[in-house]
Design a protein around this motif. Structure first.
Motif, PDB file in Angstrom:
ATOM      1  N   VAL A  61      46.986  43.201  41.436  1.00 43.05           N
ATOM      2  CA  VAL A  61      46.766  42.020  42.267  1.00 43.05           C
ATOM      3  C   VAL A  61      47.882  41.972  43.304  1.00 43.05           C
ATOM      4  O   VAL A  61      49.058  41.841  42.962  1.00 43.05           O
ATOM      5  CB  VAL A  61      46.778  40.733  41.431  1.00 43.05           C
ATOM      6  N   GLU A  67      44.966  34.065  42.291  1.00 47.64           N
ATOM      7  CA  GLU A  67      45.512  35.225  41.587  1.00 47.64           C
ATOM      8  C   GLU A  67      44.762  35.453  40.280  1.00 47.64           C
ATOM      9  O   GLU A  67      44.468  36.591  39.904  1.00 47.64           O
ATOM     10  CB  GLU A  67      47.008  35.015  41.327  1.00 47.64           C
ATOM     11  N   ALA A  99      42.418  38.689  39.217  1.00 51.33           N
ATOM     12  CA  ALA A  99      42.589  39.432  37.965  1.00 51.33           C
ATOM     13  C   ALA A  99      41.265  39.514  37.216  1.00 51.33           C
ATOM     14  O   ALA A  99      40.901  40.575  36.682  1.00 51.33           O
ATOM     15  CB  ALA A  99      43.656  38.754  37.108  1.00 51.33           C
ATOM     16  N   ILE A 126      46.497  44.926  33.874  1.00 52.74           N
ATOM     17  CA  ILE A 126      46.567  44.209  35.152  1.00 52.74           C
ATOM     18  C   ILE A 126      48.031  44.106  35.564  1.00 52.74           C
ATOM     19  O   ILE A 126      48.849  43.520  34.851  1.00 52.74           O
ATOM     20  CB  ILE A 126      45.978  42.786  35.033  1.00 52.74           C
ATOM     21  N   SER A 180      50.771  42.721  38.323  1.00 55.66           N
ATOM     22  CA  SER A 180      50.849  41.639  39.298  1.00 55.66           C
ATOM     23  C   SER A 180      51.876  41.967  40.364  1.00 55.66           C
ATOM     24  O   SER A 180      52.983  42.386  40.066  1.00 55.66           O
ATOM     25  CB  SER A 180      51.231  40.337  38.583  1.00 55.66           C
ATOM     26  N   PRO A 223      47.783  36.175  36.806  1.00 52.57           N
ATOM     27  CA  PRO A 223      47.002  37.374  36.470  1.00 52.57           C
ATOM     28  C   PRO A 223      47.221  37.821  35.027  1.00 52.57           C
ATOM     29  O   PRO A 223      46.298  38.311  34.365  1.00 52.57           O
ATOM     30  CB  PRO A 223      47.518  38.420  37.459  1.00 52.57           C
ATOM     31  N   ALA A 249      44.559  38.461  31.884  1.00 55.94           N
ATOM     32  CA  ALA A 249      44.514  39.719  31.133  1.00 55.94           C
ATOM     33  C   ALA A 249      44.590  39.435  29.640  1.00 55.94           C
ATOM     34  O   ALA A 249      43.835  39.993  28.835  1.00 55.94           O
ATOM     35  CB  ALA A 249      45.661  40.628  31.570  1.00 55.94           C
ATOM     36  N   GLY A 283      48.957  43.114  30.491  1.00 59.82           N
ATOM     37  CA  GLY A 283      49.432  42.762  31.824  1.00 59.82           C
ATOM     38  C   GLY A 283      50.803  43.373  32.072  1.00 59.82           C
ATOM     39  O   GLY A 283      51.527  43.716  31.128  1.00 59.82           O
TER      40      GLY A 283
END
Lengths: 373, 357
Positions: free
Chosen positions: A163, A205, A209, A220, A222, A229, A233, A240
């Motif tokens: 992201v 955000e 995600a 994921i 960020s 995000p 996740a 994440g």
């Protein structure tokens, strides 16, 4: 409408009366020693759990370690027109060192610096400088690369989602170095990029995600300012990778903390202390500072217990190479999305090229919008 | 039940007392919110006033914000008197900024400064005027509600700006960030006080515009026709007033002034085109026009007061670290009480046991 004219005058009169009484109460005793007044201007809330909070931690570090400074901050200042007023107001209020921590403050700071030559301005991540406007940033690419190694070992679908706020070089560098690390340990893995066009917008955000998770991404990363995000996740049962601060430490539950594989983090405090001291000594000069892990300004947070020890050991050996100056993520060969070798083996991309980076490496799925004029 | 009865004539003492009480009540409501936020309201109000008028710099910053408000509210006073409810000053401001900036960014570099600046202001005014003529035509020919049309055009204007900033007008050196090139010195409207003040000659545009609109409303046949139109459209038609023409000209003046505000502020204060160009002044100016009772000269004073509240709001965040949102609370509390006060001045309010049939 005579009564409105009258009411206006009355309004003003009241305002002045209230103002004068308020001022009397507010007037502080004049301090014996003139302290250096330092202001920080943040694009997001000071407690955003990410980028701005990392700077706020730096401000508190400065405040605690230098008795000769008086610090304050403004938060959630939009980039553009409104930020310029904030910078000017601080200069007019007697602040002599002003940090602006977001890229979009750039032209506002250029304008404010020009009209306030006795005030030192420091702009994080920008590239426009003048006699009293310096720039500074950290080589976040190094922790990005290490986080990429972790992601490459932990992904099962071989799809990573990133992201990203904007397609400026700062963000492109993050994705490229992350992907270099990822594909070093997992040559078939890819990184899919989604832009939010905002530094701090938790709702957007989170949605970004979600869209990446729906596409089958199981890690994921960020590049934005909030932990949103990572929350998405975790909710989806995936991993994440945090940014700015150790985001695992901020999570509500131990399970969620574990889902954060690691974070790429900023340590601004010691640098802020150094700059403030230089201004106090009169040795400050404008310039560009771009420090790496060896300086301690960037680092990688403790790695989650979900990650096998063998992976952690590997990350640590690579980290040592970076600390020793023997490796950078921008060492060749670097291959772009079209399969062309842009940085040949045996060479390293120059700092100037890194600062203007506008292409993705092989393995990134996403586009960089074309610039005009 | 509450019963409202329209007054024939508002007593003088009410005209004076009600606004004072409204403001005090607004300040009181704001204080309560501040007490919940654990800050001393007296200190906050003191800091707002000091932040708006406390020094030459802060006062000039207040006027910087007041300039676009004065320009826009002057035009709004004219159209609102004709009951053409233009909510689209924001969009007209943006279109003015875009049209004027075109010349600043892509115009011939060798053009003399006075000529370039004049053309920029003219283009900005035309841009804003055209953006206001669209809903005026829709209203004149198909009776499309102008509130909806002007409001929606704000979004279109915003997205045109986004399109340009993310597209062809983006500075190549901005690395993908949505910014235009900085305006060259030639394209910067002159400032009238030494740095760090940003007060610019747009202030004179505003004062002149307010004066001209006042004359139009009070002293010209056009202004008279507009007022008749606002009071009773059917009567205006019978009287032979060209309703189409009147609405369209008034809308063009209103939009043109908003466009002029946009390009003047962009050229003198911002010196760059970007996503955020303070276009919300287009909404604040609506409040200024209404509070001024649609008198453009009174609107000058109200604009300065509203600008003071905003400028002071920035200062309280700096001086007292109070969230900027508190300013919004104070502002809305005062406005809300003033508007509520209007009802008391125009209607007799009484309690009755039940509705009279």
């Amino acid at each position: 409408m005579k009564f409105l004219k009258v009411s206006l005058i009355v309004l003003l009169a009241i305002a002045f009366v209230v103002g004068s009484t308020g001022c009397k109460k507010a007037a502080p005793p004049t301090p014996a020693v003139e302290k250096l007044k330092v202001a920080f201007v943040y694009v997001g809330p000071h407690n955003d759990g990410g980028y701005s909070q990392a700077h706020e931690d730096g401000r508190l570090y400065l405040q605690q370690n230098d008795p000769n400074v008086e610090t304050t901050y403004s938060e959630s200042i939009p980039e553009g027109a409104q930020s310029e007023k904030t910078f000017r107001d601080y200069a007019a209020a007697g602040y002599k060192l002003i940090f602006g921590t977001s890229f979009g403050f750039m032209d506002a700071m250029v304008n404010a610096a020009k009209d306030n030559p006795t005030v030192k301005f420091m702009h994080a991540s920008g590239y426009k400088r003048s006699d009293n406007l310096g720039t500074y940033f950290g080589r976040m690419e190094q922790p990005d690369y290490l986080a990429g190694l972790v992601a490459g070992k932990m992904t099962k679908t071989n799809k990573i989602g990133f992201v990203l706020p904007f397609s400026i070089p700062e963000c492109i560098r993050e994705v490229d170095s992350f992907t270099v690390g990822l594909r070093e340990v997992n040559p078939t893995a890819t990184v899919t990029v989604v832009y939010t066009n905002s530094w701090y917008d938790p709702a957007k955000e989170g949605d970004a995600a979600k869209s990446l998770l729906n596409k089958g991404c199981d890690v994921i990363a960020s590049g934005v300012d909030s932990p949103a995000p990572l929350d998405e996740a975790f909710k989806a049962g995936k991993y994440g990778i945090g940014y700015d601060m150790d985001m695992a430490a901020g999570m509500k539950t131990a399970d969620e903390a574990k889902s954060v594989l690691t974070s790429r983090i900023w340590h601004w405090g010691p640098y802020y202390l150094k700059v403030a001291k230089a201004v106090e000594d009169g040795t400050w000069t404008s310039g560009d500072y771009w420090g790496g892990m060896a300086d301690g300004i960037v680092d990688i947070a403790p790695i989650s217990s979900a990650v096998p020890q063998s992976v952690i050991d590997y990350v640590n050996t690579r980290k040592q190479l970076i600390l020793d100056g023997k490796y950078t993520p921008f060492d060749g060969p670097m291959i772009n999305q079209k399969g062309e070798t842009v940085v040949p083996a045996g060479t390293t991309m120059s700092d100037a090229d890194q600062l203007n980076l506008q292409w993705f490496v092989q393995g990134v799925i996403g586009e960089i919008p074309k610039s005009g004029s | 039940m509450l019963r409202f009865e329209k007054r024939d004539k508002t007593p003088v003492r009410l005209r004076v007392l009600v606004p004072i009480c409204s403001v005090l009540l607004g300040l009181f409501v704001g204080s309560v919110v501040m007490l919940f936020a654990r800050v001393n309201p007296l200190r906050v109000y003191g800091a707002v006033v000091k932040g708006a008028f406390g020094s030459a710099y802060t006062f000039s910053e207040t006027l910087v914000i007041a300039v676009p408000l004065i320009l826009i509210s002057a035009g709004l006073c004219l159209v609102y008197r004709m009951k053409f409810f233009n909510i689209g000053a924001k969009g007209q401001y943006i279109m003015g900024a875009i049209c004027g900036s075109y010349l600043a960014l892509f115009g011939p570099a060798t053009m003399p400064r006075p000529l370039l600046l004049t053309l920029m202001m003219v283009l900005g005014t035309i841009g804003g005027a055209l953006w206001a003529i669209i809903p005026a035509l829709l209203k004149a020919y198909w009776n499309v509600n102008e509130v909806i049309a002007t409001l929606l055009l704000n979004y279109i204007a915003s997205y045109i700006l986004w399109y340009l900033m993310y597209g062809t007008w983006r500075d190549q050196r901005s690395h993908g960030f949505p910014l235009s090139k900085s305006f060259a010195l030639n394209a910067q409207l002159p400032r009238i006080l030494p740095a760090p003040s940003r007060l610019h000659i747009g202030l004179f545009f505003g004062l002149v515009a307010a004066g001209i609109v006042w004359i139009i409303i009070r002293k010209t046949r056009f202004g008279y026709e507009g007022r008749v139109l606002g009071e009773n459209e059917r009567a205006a038609r019978y009287a032979g007033i060209n309703v189409f023409k009147t609405i369209i000209i008034a809308a063009a003046i209103s939009g043109g002034l908003a466009g002029l505000a946009g390009i003047a502020h962009t050229s003198a204060v911002l010196r760059i085109l970007q996503l955020e160009i303070n276009s919300d002044y287009g909404y604040t100016a609506i409040i200024a026009a209404w509070l001024a009772g649609l008198d453009p000269l009174v609107a000058v004073g109200v604009s300065v007061l509203l600008a003071a509240l905003e400028a002071g709001g920035y200062q309280i965040q700096i001086v007292m670290r109070v969230p900027f949102g508190i300013v919004g609370v104070i502002e809305s509390a005062i406005l809300f009480c003033l508007l509520a006060g209007e009802i008391v001045t125009h209607y007799r309010v009484s309690l009755t046991r039940r509705l009279t049939a």
